[in-house]
Motif scaffolding. Structure first.
Motif, PDB file in Angstrom:
ATOM      1  N   PRO A 109       2.458  -0.180   9.502  1.00  0.00           N
ATOM      2  CA  PRO A 109       3.919  -0.305   9.475  1.00  0.00           C
ATOM      3  C   PRO A 109       4.395  -1.628   8.878  1.00  0.00           C
ATOM      4  CG  PRO A 109       3.111  -0.681  11.697  1.00  0.00           C
ATOM      5  CD  PRO A 109       1.931  -0.237  10.877  1.00  0.00           C
ATOM      6  N   THR A 110       3.456  -2.486   8.499  1.00  0.00           N
ATOM      7  CA  THR A 110       3.809  -3.779   7.918  1.00  0.00           C
ATOM      8  C   THR A 110       3.704  -3.776   6.398  1.00  0.00           C
ATOM      9  OG1 THR A 110       1.518  -4.491   8.256  1.00  0.00           O
ATOM     10  CG2 THR A 110       3.124  -5.088   9.953  1.00  0.00           C
ATOM     11  N   ASN A 163       3.916  -2.009   2.270  1.00  0.00           N
ATOM     12  CA  ASN A 163       4.904  -1.395   1.398  1.00  0.00           C
ATOM     13  C   ASN A 163       4.752   0.115   1.289  1.00  0.00           C
ATOM     14  OD1 ASN A 163       6.073  -3.890   0.767  1.00  0.00           O
ATOM     15  ND2 ASN A 163       4.591  -4.260  -0.878  1.00  0.00           N
ATOM     16  N   ASP A 201       7.525   3.748   3.551  1.00  0.00           N
ATOM     17  CA  ASP A 201       8.929   3.746   3.161  1.00  0.00           C
ATOM     18  C   ASP A 201       9.506   5.126   3.445  1.00  0.00           C
ATOM     19  OD1 ASP A 201       7.952   5.403   1.140  1.00  0.00           O
ATOM     20  OD2 ASP A 201       8.186   3.896  -0.441  1.00  0.00           O
ATOM     21  N   ASP A 249      13.309   1.135   7.509  1.00  0.00           N
ATOM     22  CA  ASP A 249      13.618  -0.295   7.585  1.00  0.00           C
ATOM     23  C   ASP A 249      13.533  -0.798   9.031  1.00  0.00           C
ATOM     24  OD1 ASP A 249      14.012  -0.452   4.872  1.00  0.00           O
ATOM     25  OD2 ASP A 249      16.193  -0.282   4.979  1.00  0.00           O
ATOM     26  N   ARG A 276       9.810  -1.360  10.164  1.00  0.00           N
ATOM     27  CA  ARG A 276       9.240  -2.601   9.638  1.00  0.00           C
ATOM     28  C   ARG A 276       9.874  -3.818  10.299  1.00  0.00           C
ATOM     29  NH1 ARG A 276       9.553   0.340   4.709  1.00  0.00           N
ATOM     30  NH2 ARG A 276      11.541  -0.691   4.232  1.00  0.00           N
TER      31      ARG A 276
END
Length: 296
Positions: free
Chosen positions: A152-153, A155, A158, A225, A228
């Protein structure tokens, strides 16, 4: 048990003491934790330099020379502490009681680096944690890592990725996010917090966040969003420090004081302008905390 931010906090706390150090001796004070320790573990790693400390989901990775990695899981009550010189007390102020009984010190890493000798001690009163030895080049074949979703950290996580995984699913959103094949290391606490931030009900169908053509709806962009952000905030605050979890210096993280819904049943919702109250329901045997007024 510790979630991803807690394990990341441990990794960051141990890295200065362990990375680059020589593992002179691995002291195993019992033959097993939750599972038997690997046969010949001490002999296989002694004398090796520790190249780096990593993390995959909720697992700590201690990378050594010659393609070796010690995979460690903290279980319910496992913790590490760093000691230097003759000191036997971990520094830091303890907010919650923890074990100081040496009978629970099960594994000791005896290290030497430019700063001299030190010890990293694994303490686990309940012995639900475990350690395995694996080839670093073959970590993808470690049984618990096979089929894991993205971190979850990173890229990769999404709205587009989540849309592909959620499309056509009638599964509740909470359960879909807890699926480790969808997102690795995302646990109950932070799913509750992320759903609150995104104003989405844990009972909502996962597929309802995806258009008929498979594209993410606006609410799914907000959720990606929020996931993250809540993980980043928890890591920055040092984890949530629930129950037995402590940082490697003996102190406790403080993100638990910032929980907006988790474990706040009956309290006022913190969403500005919302007059709702945090409720608790049980989903698949786990508590979900949410505000029915603003989470739809």
């Amino acid at each position: 048990m510790p979630e991803l931010p807690e394990v990341e906090t441990v990794r960051r706390g141990l890295a200065p003491a362990m990375e680059g150090a020589r593992l002179e001796r691995l002291e195993l004070r019992r033959p097993d934790l939750r599972f038997p320790l690997p046969v010949g573990l001490a002999e296989a790693v002694e004398g090796r330099h520790i190249l780096s400390l990593g993390r995959r989901a909720k697992y700590l990775l201690i990378d050594l020379e010659e393609d070796q990695t010690i995979i460690s899981h903290l279980g319910m009550s496992g913790s590490f502490r760093v000691e230097e010189g003759p000191a036997s007390e971990a520094p830091g102020a303890f907010v919650h009681p923890r074990s100081k009984d040496e009978k629970h010190d099960h594994v000791v890493f005896h290290l030497r680096s430019g700063g001299g000798a030190s010890r990293v001690i694994y303490n686990d009163p309940r012995r639900f944690g475990f350690m395995h030895l694996w080839k670093r080049s073959e970590l993808d074949t470690y049984p618990s890592f096979v089929g894991l979703g993205p971190e979850p950290t990173g890229n990769v996580l999404d709205a587009g990725y989540l849309a592909r995984r959620f499309a056509g699913k009638s599964q509740p959103l909470k359960g879909a996010l807890l699926d480790q094949g969808v997102v690795a290391g995302l646990g109950n606490i932070y799913v509750c917090e992320a759903l609150w931030r995104a104003h989405l009900s844990p009972q909502r169908k996962a597929g309802s966040l995806v258009t008929p053509t498979g594209r993410p709806k606006a609410s799914l962009l907000v959720l990606a969003d929020a996931i993250r952000a809540v993980i980043a905030d928890a890591i920055a605050a040092g984890g949530s420090s629930l129950r037995d979890h402590i940082q490697t210096d003996g102190s406790l993280g403080y993100f638990q004081h910032s929980f907006s819904v988790y474990d706040r049943e009956g309290e006022a919702c913190r969403t500005p302008g919302c007059n709702g109250t945090v409720a608790r329901i049980v989903q698949a045997g786990r508590s979900s905390f949410y505000c029915a007024s603003c989470q739809k």
